[in-house]
Enzyme design. Structure first.
Site, mmCIF file in Angstrom:
data_model
loop_
_atom_site.group_PDB
_atom_site.id
_atom_site.type_symbol
_atom_site.label_atom_id
_atom_site.label_comp_id
_atom_site.label_asym_id
_atom_site.label_seq_id
_atom_site.Cartn_x
_atom_site.Cartn_y
_atom_site.Cartn_z
ATOM 1 N N ASN A 40 -10.171 0.521 1.128
ATOM 2 C CA ASN A 40 -8.712 0.570 0.988
ATOM 3 C C ASN A 40 -8.334 0.084 -0.416
ATOM 4 O OD1 ASN A 40 -5.984 0.056 1.041
ATOM 5 N ND2 ASN A 40 -5.987 -0.990 3.029
ATOM 6 N N HIS A 51 -2.543 7.232 3.676
ATOM 7 C CA HIS A 51 -3.090 6.005 3.096
ATOM 8 C C HIS A 51 -4.465 5.742 3.710
ATOM 9 C CE1 HIS A 51 -3.790 2.067 1.721
ATOM 10 N NE2 HIS A 51 -3.414 1.432 2.813
ATOM 11 N N CYS A 101 0.823 -1.222 0.000
ATOM 12 C CA CYS A 101 0.000 0.000 0.000
ATOM 13 C C CYS A 101 0.853 1.266 0.000
ATOM 14 C CB CYS A 101 -0.944 0.009 1.193
ATOM 15 S SG CYS A 101 -2.016 -1.426 1.216
HETATM 16 O O1 UT7 Z 1 -3.264 -1.310 3.972
HETATM 17 C C1 UT7 Z 1 -3.023 -1.938 5.210
HETATM 18 C C2 UT7 Z 1 -4.076 -2.967 5.350
HETATM 19 N N1 UT7 Z 1 -4.623 -3.266 6.607
HETATM 20 C C3 UT7 Z 1 -4.961 -2.426 7.604
HETATM 21 O O2 UT7 Z 1 -4.700 -1.268 7.657
HETATM 22 C C4 UT7 Z 1 -5.761 -3.062 8.723
HETATM 23 C C5 UT7 Z 1 -5.478 -2.469 10.086
HETATM 24 N N2 UT7 Z 1 -6.409 -3.017 11.059
HETATM 25 C C6 UT7 Z 1 -7.696 -2.627 11.112
HETATM 26 O O3 UT7 Z 1 -8.109 -1.765 10.369
HETATM 27 C C7 UT7 Z 1 -8.578 -3.251 12.185
HETATM 28 O O4 UT7 Z 1 -7.815 -4.050 13.032
HETATM 29 C C8 UT7 Z 1 -9.754 -4.096 11.567
HETATM 30 C C9 UT7 Z 1 -10.764 -3.176 10.926
HETATM 31 C C10 UT7 Z 1 -9.203 -5.064 10.539
HETATM 32 C C11 UT7 Z 1 -10.448 -4.897 12.665
HETATM 33 O O5 UT7 Z 1 -10.945 -4.032 13.670
HETATM 34 P P1 UT7 Z 1 -10.659 -4.367 15.223
HETATM 35 O O6 UT7 Z 1 -11.340 -3.327 16.003
HETATM 36 O O7 UT7 Z 1 -9.161 -4.487 15.393
HETATM 37 O O8 UT7 Z 1 -11.426 -5.732 15.411
HETATM 38 P P2 UT7 Z 1 -10.838 -7.180 15.810
HETATM 39 O O9 UT7 Z 1 -9.991 -7.727 14.723
HETATM 40 O O10 UT7 Z 1 -10.233 -7.089 17.171
HETATM 41 O O11 UT7 Z 1 -12.187 -8.019 15.901
HETATM 42 C C12 UT7 Z 1 -13.192 -7.712 16.844
HETATM 43 C C13 UT7 Z 1 -14.364 -8.644 16.631
HETATM 44 C C14 UT7 Z 1 -13.968 -10.122 16.543
HETATM 45 O O12 UT7 Z 1 -14.959 -10.872 17.201
HETATM 46 P P3 UT7 Z 1 -14.710 -11.400 18.709
HETATM 47 O O13 UT7 Z 1 -13.487 -12.271 18.608
HETATM 48 O O14 UT7 Z 1 -14.497 -10.182 19.534
HETATM 49 O O15 UT7 Z 1 -15.971 -12.147 19.000
HETATM 50 C C15 UT7 Z 1 -14.051 -10.414 15.059
HETATM 51 O O16 UT7 Z 1 -14.332 -11.777 14.792
HETATM 52 O O17 UT7 Z 1 -15.023 -8.351 15.388
HETATM 53 C C16 UT7 Z 1 -15.190 -9.543 14.628
HETATM 54 N N3 UT7 Z 1 -15.182 -9.209 13.201
HETATM 55 C C17 UT7 Z 1 -16.303 -8.839 12.527
HETATM 56 N N4 UT7 Z 1 -17.582 -8.720 12.923
HETATM 57 C C18 UT7 Z 1 -18.467 -8.298 12.004
HETATM 58 C C19 UT7 Z 1 -14.127 -9.172 12.366
HETATM 59 N N5 UT7 Z 1 -14.546 -8.767 11.139
HETATM 60 C C20 UT7 Z 1 -15.888 -8.561 11.223
HETATM 61 C C21 UT7 Z 1 -16.858 -8.126 10.301
HETATM 62 N N6 UT7 Z 1 -18.128 -8.008 10.731
HETATM 63 N N7 UT7 Z 1 -16.562 -7.800 9.023
#
Ligand code: UT7
Length: 327
Positions: A272, A242, A108
């Site tokens: 993204n 970004h 990215c």
């Molecule tokens: O270009 C670089 C590319 N990547 C990035 O920049 C990504 C950087 N990271 C992020 O943007 C965030 O970490 C995410 C948006 C990917 C995730 O957000 P988060 O607040 O860190 O959530 P998490 O991964 O800690 O997940 C929290 C909960 C989990 O459930 P439990 O374990 O708490 O029950 C996930 O399973 O949210 C769940 N979850 C979803 N729920 C509904 C994960 N994806 C989804 C979804 N819809 N799409």
């Protein structure tokens, strides 16, 4: 080096969060509160090369240069359906150009990485006019059964025409091996001699860890560029980051203690789009007349690897007469 033309292109198909919730265990509420994304554009009947070509033609038209004036085409791309020929080679054919070209994978951060390379080419006289294209289809890296990754991405392309001039003041590009927090693996052809079984693996991402590294590295790059150039956060007119997550942008903004208006975003509409994201943002802002002559811009990008690329520049306003944006 300065930017004298910009262009961008997005797929026609708009996919809302509600559409995703139709086949994934997710919701508009989860996606908007965690990322800021409301819709994204995804390739369906068009191809990535169509987008790259469209963005390139717009950038050329706004620059006043013709394909024959370009003496290098640099293409930022993580993956597309061809490994060889490069997307750059395909593009020079479509544009009727004959010049050296290569694809660069800086994840990215690729577009700003390529700006740094282009600046070096122009400074050494290796090239006078460069067409830089960032074209990405990250929607094809993720598994569409994995709600934690596929909801984040959108497809798109951005292009810029670069030439000699007083624009870019400084760059900071970095690399640190954090190869296990985000990867996408493609299989190679088997041989009778290499018994390692290859398997394509859709994007694997440790979201929280990527979030942390992204915020820390972006802050480090911006602070370094400010300090190295004797500037304060207040001296920058716009921070163009970004577009990976509105919460990442907000954390960086809070650290810099700068107002929200200085951090324009379009992730809400496009998700993204990998290395194309900051280029699409620049093209939109420039065409809307929001980038004024002499404005100080800070670009900061990060991506898988982990790699980062940031740049400090003084903007020179571009006149658009191709029917879109400022006449
Ligand atoms: O270009 C670089 C590319 N990547 C990035 O920049 C990504 C950087 N990271 C992020 O943007 C965030 O970490 C995410 C948006 C990917 C995730 O957000 P988060 O607040 O860190 O959530 P998490 O991964 O800690 O997940 C929290 C909960 C989990 O459930 P439990 O374990 O708490 O029950 C996930 O399973 O949210 C769940 N979850 C979803 N729920 C509904 C994960 N994806 C989804 C979804 N819809 N799409």
């Amino acid at each position: 080096m300065k930017i004298i033309g910009t262009g961008s292109a997005l797929p026609e198909k708009e996919v809302t969060n509600a559409m995703l919730a139709g086949f994934l265990e997710t919701s508009d509420e989860w996606i908007t509160t965690r990322t800021g994304i409301r819709t994204r554009r995804l390739l369906s009947h068009e191809t990535l090369r169509d987008l790259a070509l469209k963005a390139s033609l717009k950038a050329l038209a706004s620059s006043g240069l013709h394909p024959e004036d370009i003496d290098y085409l640099i293409c930022s791309n993580v993956a597309n359906s061809y490994v060889s020929p490069s997307l750059g080679s395909i593009l020079i054919g479509k544009l009727g150009m004959q010049c050296p070209t290569f694809d660069m994978n800086g994840a990215c951060a690729g577009l700003v990485y390529c700006l740094d390379i282009a600046d070096a080419f122009i400074k050494t006289g290796k090239a006078h006019n460069i067409l830089l294209v960032a074209a990405e289809q990250p929607s094809r890296f993720a598994s569409w059964h994995d709600r934690s990754t596929c909801v984040l991405f959108g497809d798109g392309a951005a292009a810029m025409v670069l030439t000699e001039g007083e624009g870019f003041r400084d760059f900071r590009v970095t690399g640190e091996a954090h190869t296990d927090v985000m990867y996408y693996k493609r299989s190679l052809e088997p041989t009778p001699f290499d018994r390692v079984e290859e398997k394509t693996m859709p994007l694997v991402m440790e979201g929280r860890e990527v979030f942390r590294i992204a915020v820390e590295s972006c802050i480090r790059d911006v602070d370094t560029l400010l300090e190295r150039n004797g500037l304060k956060g207040d001296d920058i007119d716009l921070y163009l980051l970004h577009q990976a997550n509105l919460r990442i942008i907000s954390c960086i903004r809070q650290h810099l203690e700068q107002p929200e208006e200085k951090f324009p975003t379009n992730i809400q509409k496009y998700g993204n789009t990998s290395s194309a994201s900051v280029g699409i943002l620049i093209d939109e802002l420039s065409r809307e007349g929001r980038l004024k002559d002499g404005m100080k811009l800070m670009l900061s990008t990060f991506g898988g690897g982990f790699v980062t690329a940031a740049a400090l520049l003084d903007w020179s306003a571009i006149k658009y007469s191709d029917g879109e944006g400022q006449a």
